[in-house]
Design a protein around this motif. Sequence first.
Motif, short mmCIF file in Angstrom:
data_model
loop_
_atom_site.label_atom_id
_atom_site.label_comp_id
_atom_site.label_asym_id
_atom_site.label_seq_id
_atom_site.Cartn_x
_atom_site.Cartn_y
_atom_site.Cartn_z
N LEU A 90 49.07 42.09 40.62
CA LEU A 90 48.35 41.28 41.60
C LEU A 90 47.08 41.98 42.07
CD1 LEU A 90 51.31 39.83 43.69
CD2 LEU A 90 49.83 38.58 42.09
N LYS A 91 47.16 43.29 42.29
CA LYS A 91 45.98 44.06 42.71
C LYS A 91 44.90 43.98 41.63
CE LYS A 91 48.03 47.54 45.74
NZ LYS A 91 48.36 48.98 45.90
N GLN A 92 45.32 44.13 40.38
CA GLN A 92 44.37 44.08 39.27
C GLN A 92 43.74 42.69 39.17
OE1 GLN A 92 45.86 45.51 35.52
NE2 GLN A 92 44.10 44.73 34.38
N ALA A 93 44.56 41.66 39.31
CA ALA A 93 44.06 40.28 39.25
C ALA A 93 43.05 40.02 40.37
CB ALA A 93 45.22 39.29 39.33
N ALA A 94 43.35 40.53 41.57
CA ALA A 94 42.44 40.34 42.70
C ALA A 94 41.11 41.04 42.44
CB ALA A 94 43.09 40.87 43.98
N ALA A 95 41.18 42.28 41.97
CA ALA A 95 39.96 43.05 41.70
C ALA A 95 39.10 42.41 40.61
CB ALA A 95 40.32 44.48 41.32
N GLU A 96 39.74 41.71 39.68
CA GLU A 96 39.00 41.06 38.59
C GLU A 96 38.43 39.71 39.01
OE1 GLU A 96 41.79 40.86 35.37
OE2 GLU A 96 41.68 43.01 34.98
N ALA A 97 39.13 38.97 39.86
CA ALA A 97 38.72 37.60 40.19
C ALA A 97 37.88 37.46 41.46
CB ALA A 97 39.96 36.71 40.30
N ILE A 98 38.26 38.15 42.50
CA ILE A 98 37.66 37.87 43.81
C ILE A 98 36.20 38.28 43.93
CG2 ILE A 98 37.81 38.46 46.27
CD1 ILE A 98 40.84 38.08 46.03
N PRO A 99 35.77 39.46 43.47
CA PRO A 99 34.35 39.80 43.64
C PRO A 99 33.39 38.79 43.02
CG PRO A 99 35.60 41.77 43.10
CD PRO A 99 36.53 40.59 42.92
N GLY A 100 33.75 38.25 41.88
CA GLY A 100 32.89 37.24 41.24
C GLY A 100 32.78 35.97 42.06
N ARG A 101 33.90 35.57 42.69
CA ARG A 101 33.87 34.37 43.53
C ARG A 101 33.13 34.65 44.84
NH1 ARG A 101 33.16 30.87 40.79
NH2 ARG A 101 33.58 29.40 42.46
N VAL A 102 33.25 35.88 45.36
CA VAL A 102 32.46 36.25 46.55
C VAL A 102 30.98 36.16 46.21
CG1 VAL A 102 31.85 38.13 48.12
CG2 VAL A 102 34.26 37.68 47.62
#
Length: 194
Positions: A90-102
């Motif tokens: 989950l941490k890895q998924a967050a680090a991969e997905a969230i910055p791009g959406r931000v």
Amino acid sequence: MKTNNKKQIAAKNNLPAYTLIRSDRRSMEIRILPITGEIVLRIPRRTAQKTAEAFLMRNLASVLSHVAHAKEIQPDNMLAELTDNEIKALKQAAAEAIPGRVRHWTEQLGLPMPDKISYTAAKQRYGSCRKYHDGRIHLCFSYRLMQYPANAVDAVVLHEVAHMRHLDHSEAFYALIHTHMPDYSLRHAKLKQS
């Protein structure tokens, strides 16, 4: 740094009971805790309680609606016990997905990227936006959020990015969100259905 001053305020004068937290912040904020529906009013340390209660009263219809909705929520993915491997994924998924959406939403809203994006194991909060006195902005997201559909996650990201402009849950805040994401409420509802 001074510690937060927290106290429980009983229901009175058409206002429901709430928790008042005074801290080193610049704006007032109302939060409704999921499941319990507890109202938390965060205010700057020197703001008069009367001013804070006037702010709560102005937003009362929306607050009571959110309280009713929060109390309908059953414990969900945010509260589930996770294995070490699930946490890592989950941490890895967050680090991969969230910055791009931000980045996407800051560009859409004409805002700069935040100075910091971080992830926590928070169970009671999907995300948060902190604006420091020197102008730095820190967005924080629970990595548990990655257990939900991508379009629901995107609603949370937009919510926190919108706080970079409006550090409250005012009509202007929600108008900004709905302008850029008309189906925000439907997407956000998916966070309660898993």
